[in-house]
Design a protein around this motif. Structure first.
Motif, PDB file in Angstrom:
ATOM      1  N   ALA A 284       7.814   0.947  -6.093  1.00  0.00           N
ATOM      2  CA  ALA A 284       7.258   1.338  -4.791  1.00  0.00           C
ATOM      3  C   ALA A 284       7.138   0.169  -3.823  1.00  0.00           C
ATOM      4  O   ALA A 284       6.903   0.375  -2.627  1.00  0.00           O
ATOM      5  N   PHE A 285       7.323  -1.041  -4.324  1.00  0.00           N
ATOM      6  CA  PHE A 285       7.087  -2.242  -3.512  1.00  0.00           C
ATOM      7  C   PHE A 285       7.881  -2.255  -2.204  1.00  0.00           C
ATOM      8  O   PHE A 285       7.317  -2.605  -1.156  1.00  0.00           O
ATOM      9  N   PRO A 286       9.184  -1.907  -2.193  1.00  0.00           N
ATOM     10  CA  PRO A 286       9.913  -1.907  -0.914  1.00  0.00           C
ATOM     11  C   PRO A 286       9.299  -0.979   0.131  1.00  0.00           C
ATOM     12  O   PRO A 286       9.242  -1.318   1.319  1.00  0.00           O
ATOM     13  N   TYR A 287       8.833   0.204  -0.321  1.00  0.00           N
ATOM     14  CA  TYR A 287       8.166   1.124   0.607  1.00  0.00           C
ATOM     15  C   TYR A 287       6.894   0.481   1.165  1.00  0.00           C
ATOM     16  O   TYR A 287       6.620   0.560   2.370  1.00  0.00           O
ATOM     17  N   MET A 288       6.127  -0.136   0.283  1.00  0.00           N
ATOM     18  CA  MET A 288       4.865  -0.738   0.684  1.00  0.00           C
ATOM     19  C   MET A 288       5.085  -1.897   1.648  1.00  0.00           C
ATOM     20  O   MET A 288       4.355  -2.055   2.630  1.00  0.00           O
ATOM     21  N   MET A 289       6.103  -2.711   1.368  1.00  0.00           N
ATOM     22  CA  MET A 289       6.392  -3.841   2.248  1.00  0.00           C
ATOM     23  C   MET A 289       6.861  -3.364   3.619  1.00  0.00           C
ATOM     24  O   MET A 289       6.543  -3.983   4.640  1.00  0.00           O
ATOM     25  N   SER A 290       7.600  -2.281   3.645  1.00  0.00           N
ATOM     26  CA  SER A 290       8.035  -1.718   4.925  1.00  0.00           C
ATOM     27  C   SER A 290       6.836  -1.313   5.776  1.00  0.00           C
ATOM     28  O   SER A 290       6.775  -1.606   6.977  1.00  0.00           O
ATOM     29  N   GLY A 291       5.862  -0.665   5.142  1.00  0.00           N
ATOM     30  CA  GLY A 291       4.648  -0.284   5.849  1.00  0.00           C
ATOM     31  C   GLY A 291       3.840  -1.488   6.288  1.00  0.00           C
ATOM     32  O   GLY A 291       3.289  -1.508   7.398  1.00  0.00           O
ATOM     33  N   LEU A 292       3.782  -2.500   5.431  1.00  0.00           N
ATOM     34  CA  LEU A 292       3.010  -3.702   5.755  1.00  0.00           C
ATOM     35  C   LEU A 292       3.641  -4.463   6.912  1.00  0.00           C
ATOM     36  O   LEU A 292       2.941  -4.943   7.807  1.00  0.00           O
TER      37      LEU A 292
ATOM     38  N   ILE B 282      -7.501 -10.661   8.802  1.00  0.00           N
ATOM     39  CA  ILE B 282      -8.667 -10.002   8.213  1.00  0.00           C
ATOM     40  C   ILE B 282      -8.514  -8.481   8.324  1.00  0.00           C
ATOM     41  O   ILE B 282      -8.802  -7.743   7.370  1.00  0.00           O
ATOM     42  N   SER B 283      -8.045  -8.015   9.474  1.00  0.00           N
ATOM     43  CA  SER B 283      -7.841  -6.578   9.676  1.00  0.00           C
ATOM     44  C   SER B 283      -6.842  -6.020   8.674  1.00  0.00           C
ATOM     45  O   SER B 283      -7.062  -4.970   8.054  1.00  0.00           O
ATOM     46  N   ILE B 284      -5.722  -6.742   8.499  1.00  0.00           N
ATOM     47  CA  ILE B 284      -4.678  -6.296   7.575  1.00  0.00           C
ATOM     48  C   ILE B 284      -5.163  -6.338   6.135  1.00  0.00           C
ATOM     49  O   ILE B 284      -4.914  -5.413   5.345  1.00  0.00           O
ATOM     50  N   LEU B 285      -5.848  -7.409   5.760  1.00  0.00           N
ATOM     51  CA  LEU B 285      -6.345  -7.524   4.390  1.00  0.00           C
ATOM     52  C   LEU B 285      -7.311  -6.397   4.055  1.00  0.00           C
ATOM     53  O   LEU B 285      -7.257  -5.821   2.958  1.00  0.00           O
ATOM     54  N   LEU B 286      -8.191  -6.077   4.984  1.00  0.00           N
ATOM     55  CA  LEU B 286      -9.109  -4.955   4.769  1.00  0.00           C
ATOM     56  C   LEU B 286      -8.332  -3.643   4.638  1.00  0.00           C
ATOM     57  O   LEU B 286      -8.650  -2.801   3.789  1.00  0.00           O
ATOM     58  N   GLY B 287      -7.298  -3.482   5.476  1.00  0.00           N
ATOM     59  CA  GLY B 287      -6.472  -2.290   5.398  1.00  0.00           C
ATOM     60  C   GLY B 287      -5.775  -2.161   4.059  1.00  0.00           C
ATOM     61  O   GLY B 287      -5.725  -1.078   3.469  1.00  0.00           O
ATOM     62  N   VAL B 288      -5.243  -3.281   3.548  1.00  0.00           N
ATOM     63  CA  VAL B 288      -4.566  -3.281   2.248  1.00  0.00           C
ATOM     64  C   VAL B 288      -5.549  -2.968   1.130  1.00  0.00           C
ATOM     65  O   VAL B 288      -5.250  -2.167   0.234  1.00  0.00           O
ATOM     66  N   LEU B 289      -6.728  -3.576   1.183  1.00  0.00           N
ATOM     67  CA  LEU B 289      -7.727  -3.373   0.138  1.00  0.00           C
ATOM     68  C   LEU B 289      -8.191  -1.920   0.059  1.00  0.00           C
ATOM     69  O   LEU B 289      -8.552  -1.433  -1.024  1.00  0.00           O
ATOM     70  N   VAL B 290      -8.190  -1.226   1.178  1.00  0.00           N
ATOM     71  CA  VAL B 290      -8.626   0.172   1.192  1.00  0.00           C
ATOM     72  C   VAL B 290      -7.453   1.130   1.002  1.00  0.00           C
ATOM     73  O   VAL B 290      -7.502   2.047   0.166  1.00  0.00           O
ATOM     74  N   ALA B 291      -6.371   0.933   1.770  1.00  0.00           N
ATOM     75  CA  ALA B 291      -5.284   1.917   1.813  1.00  0.00           C
ATOM     76  C   ALA B 291      -4.400   1.902   0.569  1.00  0.00           C
ATOM     77  O   ALA B 291      -3.947   2.958   0.127  1.00  0.00           O
ATOM     78  N   VAL B 292      -4.147   0.721  -0.009  1.00  0.00           N
ATOM     79  CA  VAL B 292      -3.265   0.656  -1.190  1.00  0.00           C
ATOM     80  C   VAL B 292      -3.884   1.372  -2.394  1.00  0.00           C
ATOM     81  O   VAL B 292      -3.250   2.262  -2.985  1.00  0.00           O
TER      82      VAL B 292
ATOM     83  N   ALA C 152     -11.928  -2.140  14.473  1.00  0.00           N
ATOM     84  CA  ALA C 152     -11.016  -1.235  15.176  1.00  0.00           C
ATOM     85  C   ALA C 152      -9.581  -1.405  14.672  1.00  0.00           C
ATOM     86  O   ALA C 152      -8.881  -0.420  14.403  1.00  0.00           O
ATOM     87  N   LEU C 153      -9.136  -2.647  14.523  1.00  0.00           N
ATOM     88  CA  LEU C 153      -7.773  -2.910  14.062  1.00  0.00           C
ATOM     89  C   LEU C 153      -7.589  -2.515  12.595  1.00  0.00           C
ATOM     90  O   LEU C 153      -6.507  -2.073  12.194  1.00  0.00           O
ATOM     91  N   PHE C 154      -8.637  -2.675  11.816  1.00  0.00           N
ATOM     92  CA  PHE C 154      -8.605  -2.224  10.421  1.00  0.00           C
ATOM     93  C   PHE C 154      -8.361  -0.713  10.353  1.00  0.00           C
ATOM     94  O   PHE C 154      -7.542  -0.234   9.552  1.00  0.00           O
ATOM     95  N   LEU C 155      -9.031   0.044  11.207  1.00  0.00           N
ATOM     96  CA  LEU C 155      -8.853   1.497  11.236  1.00  0.00           C
ATOM     97  C   LEU C 155      -7.418   1.864  11.631  1.00  0.00           C
ATOM     98  O   LEU C 155      -6.846   2.810  11.099  1.00  0.00           O
ATOM     99  N   TYR C 156      -6.841   1.076  12.547  1.00  0.00           N
ATOM    100  CA  TYR C 156      -5.459   1.319  12.947  1.00  0.00           C
ATOM    101  C   TYR C 156      -4.473   1.008  11.821  1.00  0.00           C
ATOM    102  O   TYR C 156      -3.402   1.603  11.743  1.00  0.00           O
ATOM    103  N   SER C 157      -4.821   0.061  10.965  1.00  0.00           N
ATOM    104  CA  SER C 157      -3.887  -0.362   9.913  1.00  0.00           C
ATOM    105  C   SER C 157      -3.808   0.629   8.748  1.00  0.00           C
ATOM    106  O   SER C 157      -2.870   0.570   7.946  1.00  0.00           O
ATOM    107  N   LEU C 158      -4.780   1.513   8.633  1.00  0.00           N
ATOM    108  CA  LEU C 158      -4.873   2.363   7.449  1.00  0.00           C
ATOM    109  C   LEU C 158      -3.680   3.298   7.249  1.00  0.00           C
ATOM    110  O   LEU C 158      -3.108   3.358   6.164  1.00  0.00           O
ATOM    111  N   LEU C 159      -3.304   4.037   8.296  1.00  0.00           N
ATOM    112  CA  LEU C 159      -2.292   5.084   8.124  1.00  0.00           C
ATOM    113  C   LEU C 159      -0.933   4.575   7.662  1.00  0.00           C
ATOM    114  O   LEU C 159      -0.406   5.091   6.668  1.00  0.00           O
ATOM    115  N   PRO C 160      -0.324   3.584   8.320  1.00  0.00           N
ATOM    116  CA  PRO C 160       1.005   3.153   7.856  1.00  0.00           C
ATOM    117  C   PRO C 160       1.010   2.582   6.451  1.00  0.00           C
ATOM    118  O   PRO C 160       1.946   2.822   5.682  1.00  0.00           O
ATOM    119  N   ILE C 161      -0.035   1.840   6.095  1.00  0.00           N
ATOM    120  CA  ILE C 161      -0.102   1.277   4.737  1.00  0.00           C
ATOM    121  C   ILE C 161      -0.325   2.391   3.718  1.00  0.00           C
ATOM    122  O   ILE C 161       0.329   2.440   2.667  1.00  0.00           O
TER     123      ILE C 161
END
Length: 217
Positions: free
Chosen positions: A142-150, A34-44, A95-104
């Motif tokens: 850009a997909f390889p860059y994005m997958m690396s971050g994910l 859930i944390s990662i999905l929220l991060g992807v939905l916002v950061a991507v 909290a984990l969602f906030l942590y996921s934002l920067l790398p993605i």
């Protein structure tokens, strides 16, 4: 002989506590996903927007805010969430969602800005709309860059989720905390190994997805 007995006792422990272990794993996966999905939905989308509509002050502001969350120690950020959202899964996920934002965000932005502008100019000349350029040209490149971050983010989040047990969120961290509390090594070892294996399996799965996409492209 003693080693054989220890292994036998541990296997018996796993057999007896299997339902509890499975529940902890599912809770851990739920919080992490859930944390990662929220991060992807916002950061991507935000990374795509910043890459395609570059405004220096806005880029600086967004990355500063995202970077700010990374500078806060994970335990401190979880503690900050308690007076705001109580205890349990909700504050841990936020909290984990906030942590996921920067790398993605960073890898999405880097991936989209790395696309050769001459390719985009050619696509524009062929009548591609902005959405078509994003979906058909920039996103695949850009997909390889994005997958690396994910991948990096998933490993971090799965690791940090173990701390979520300290605010009552459950997961594999709860087994570790409980094991420390009652001095039961089996709980500590099981929770730690399960978290490590979960991170490794997730990274491997995402690696296979990345390779499959690259081959199909």
């Amino acid at each position: 002989m003693l080693q054989s007995k220890a292994i036998t006792d541990y296997m018996e422990f796993l057999h007896n506590r299997y339902p509890d272990i499975l529940t902890a794993i599912m809770e851990h996966i739920t919080i992490s996903l859930i944390s990662i999905l929220l991060g992807v939905l916002v950061a991507v989308p935000l990374g795509i927007l910043l890459a395609n509509h570059s405004v220096k002050w806005l880029n600086s502001f967004v990355f500063t805010i995202a970077n700010l969350f990374q500078t806060i120690p994970s335990l401190a950020l979880l503690a900050i969430m308690i007076p705001l959202f109580g205890i349990g899964m909700k504050p841990a996920i936020i909290a984990l969602f906030l942590y996921s934002l920067l790398p993605i965000l960073r890898n999405t932005y880097a991936g989209f800005t790395s696309v050769d502008q001459s390719i985009l100019q050619a696509a524009r000349g062929m009548g591609y709309s902005s959405l078509q350029r994003i979906l058909q040209i920039q996103l695949p490149l850009a997909f390889p860059y994005m997958m690396s971050g994910l991948r990096m983010t998933m490993v971090y989040i799965i690791s940090w989720t173990t701390l979520a047990a300290l605010i009552g969120a459950g997961g594999l961290g709860q087994m570790i905390v409980s094991g420390i509390g009652v001095n039961k090594e089996e709980l500590i070892i099981t929770g730690s190994l399960a978290a490590i294996l979960l991170a490794l399996l997730t990274d491997r799965m995402l690696s296979l997805i990345e390779k499959k996409f690259s081959l199909n492209r």
